[in-house]
Scaffold this active site. Sequence first.
Site: not given
Ligand code: SAH
Ligand code: SF4
Length: 353
Positions: A92, A105, A112, A116, A119, A163-164, A221-222, A338
């Site tokens: 996407e 984006c 990924c 987390c 996500c 993805g990361e 950070l989260n 996101c």
């Molecule tokens: N993998 C990388 C980049 C993709 S995720 C990373 O984790 O940074 C992009 C952003 O979306 C990250 O900052 C992540 O914390 C946030 N994110 C993931 N799931 C989310 C959700 N359900 N609601 C809002 N933000 C979310």
């Molecule tokens: Fe975590 Fe970013 Fe991967 Fe989603 S895309 S699982 S927020 S590392």
Amino acid sequence: MNTLPNLVGLELGEIQTLLGADQPKFRAQQVYDAVYRLRVPDLGRITNLPKPLRERLQSETALGLPEIELAYDSTDGTRRYLLRLSDGKTVEAVWMPETARATVCISTQVGCPVNCGFCLTALLGLERNLNAGEIAGQVLRVASDRGFTPNVDRLNIVMMGQGEPLLNLANVLKATRLLTDPKGIAISPRRITVSTSGIVPKIEELGRAPEESRPRLAISLNASTEEQRRELMPITRKYHLKDLLEACRAYPLRPWEKLSFEYVLLGGVNDTDADARRVAKMLANLNVKVNVIALNPGPGIPYRTPEPERVAAFQAIVRKSLPCFLRKPRGLDVYAACGQLKRMELVTVSNPR
Ligand code: SAH
Ligand code: SF4
């Protein structure tokens, strides 16, 4: 499925090798120029090449931009794309227009591996890394679909899709070299941001990349404590929060640059006043800005979105000591926001293609 070598993704030297030693150097330059600066829609349009070479390119290679399989339009102007790669897999990309600029984006992996808890992308697992052409190609495909000229119109790129990025750093860096090359796509590295869940050794490696093509860095950070982060982001077991912050402290920022910290607020989990105070304290000695975002919900996500008042209170506390912005969700109605990128097929879309 296309099995021909793709031109998008190749650097000048690689194009030269592909053309062969019998071709003069300037031919490779002409091809590079056509692919990246002129962004020809098909290889037949590289009209300054001699016909035999053009025909050879057409039969032996592909331009290789990802194809638009589906696009979903949100009521807020956001457009979510499902893009098909040469091997048939899909990722996407999301287009977010604003008044005088736009942000795209893009994804860096199919799925990924990081897992987390909040996500949706995590539910896909990792299917594979994207190569540099597939990463930069998303920008080219979306910009051309939207009639945007990347280096003239104000286009920002965030690698925050599937993805990361730092688990695919070599390809991410090659893509940013292509995106920033003044002789090609020519987007300023100030306009490109890579977001990471905190792959500590790769943050150090990113810091050693050449300044002229190095993207900005955002850290997801989260959480406000080591234990809380371990719960929400299991990657913390491997790369501890303490070491992540140490890598951020050592990160070589350019004079104009700040680190961004992203913080997803999960109702009743990491959104209290005490969390906000800990975040402010944790980041106090760093040159940072903080972006908070309320959880975007999705099927299978075991967390809730906090009330707007809670979000505002959290932001107000952090803002006392650090720049802190609230990120509004874009494209929620088409699963473009996101954390929602899971190739969701919509049954009741407003206008699919
Ligand atoms: N993998 C990388 C980049 C993709 S995720 C990373 O984790 O940074 C992009 C952003 O979306 C990250 O900052 C992540 O914390 C946030 N994110 C993931 N799931 C989310 C959700 N359900 N609601 C809002 N933000 C979310
Ligand atoms: Fe975590 Fe970013 Fe991967 Fe989603 S895309 S699982 S927020 S590392």
